[in-house]
Scaffold this active site. Structure first.
Site, mmCIF file in Angstrom:
data_model
loop_
_atom_site.group_PDB
_atom_site.id
_atom_site.type_symbol
_atom_site.label_atom_id
_atom_site.label_comp_id
_atom_site.label_asym_id
_atom_site.label_seq_id
_atom_site.Cartn_x
_atom_site.Cartn_y
_atom_site.Cartn_z
ATOM 1 N N SER A 1 4.193 4.203 -1.945
ATOM 2 C CA SER A 1 3.318 3.158 -1.434
ATOM 3 C C SER A 1 3.247 3.254 0.097
ATOM 4 C CB SER A 1 3.795 1.787 -1.914
ATOM 5 O OG SER A 1 2.819 0.789 -1.727
ATOM 6 N N MET A 2 3.640 2.210 0.826
ATOM 7 C CA MET A 2 3.662 2.322 2.281
ATOM 8 C C MET A 2 4.480 3.535 2.713
ATOM 9 S SD MET A 2 5.086 -0.330 5.222
ATOM 10 C CE MET A 2 6.812 0.173 5.166
#
Length: 248
Positions: A95-96
């Site tokens: 994700s991030m």
């Protein structure tokens, strides 16, 4: 990279100075290095796993979170380059963490540190942009609802006011970093890229994940797993097997 180098950014849960590869794992928004403890345990012997610890969580809870993803990537790349040894360096981000892994890989390659492989999990390619939801500006109740929907945080923790007071500031600063991030066009990475995605992930579709191919001059592979945004929790063994095969 010695056990005491580049602290407080890196955590070694299972030190492996004789492991043939170092695998640097970057967490999702609101996540901590300990998210990758199971990876470290499962891959012990195949790789020395280094979990990146962002400011604002666990033992770094007293530090303010960094709300600029480029600035955060600068700090992580500096920490890694400072303690680099002769072993191949592999990056895994979810994700991030996938976007950060890309930015860190770019900085390492630009400074002459080779990256063996980049695993980009649960995130669309850097050049693919969606209108920001401004989650970082949500009320606490709305932010908790988003975390519950993504299914990456223990629901019992989300009902504990004290725990929420500890984790929400980091979650909020991370979401701000993600939502204000803008890709700065650059030459493709030299390292191979492996994109991983859940087939029911509401945050990234298969076309957006496949677009990671545009960001490498090396080989590219897209791996699709059953599940949503946090597919890798339920598919832990399959993901570990994939990573182990790639490392060897």
């Amino acid at each position: 990279m010695s056990p005491h180098t580049a602290q407080p950014w890196l955590r070694r849960f299972h030190p492996g100075p004789d492991a043939p590869v170092q695998l640097v794992c970057l967490p999702h928004a609101g996540g901590s290095a300990s998210f990758y403890f199971p990876f470290s345990q499962a891959l012990s012997g195949s790789a020395e796993v280094l979990g990146v610890q962002y400011p604002g969580r666990q033992e770094r809870h007293h530090e303010a979170g960094i709300t600029d993803l480029h600035a955060l990537a600068d700090r992580i790349a500096e920490a890694l380059a400072e303690g680099a040894d002769d072993r191949p360096l592999v990056l895994f981000g979810h994700s991030m963490g996938a976007m950060l892994a890309f930015e860190v890989a770019a900085r390492l390659e630009d400074s002459g540190t080779e990256v063996a492989t980049l695993f980009a999990s649960g995130r669309r390619a850097p050049s693919r942009h969606r209108p920001p939801e401004n989650v970082h500006a949500f009320t606490d109740e709305q932010l908790v609802a988003v975390l519950a929907e993504l299914d990456g945080t223990d629901t019992e923790l989300l009902s504990e006011p004290y725990v929420l007071s500890m984790i929400l500031p980091a979650v909020r600063s991370d979401f701000e970093a993600v939502e204000t991030y803008r890709y700065r066009p650059r030459p493709p990475l030299r390292c191979p890229v492996v994109a991983l995605v859940g087939d029911r992930d509401p945050r990234v579709d298969l076309e957006e994940a496949d677009a990671w191919a545009d960001h490498t001059a090396g080989s590219f592979d897209l791996q699709v797993f059953p599940g949503g945004h946090f597919y890798l929790s339920a598919q832990h063994d399959a993901v570990v097997d994939l990573v182990r095969r790639r490392l060897s």
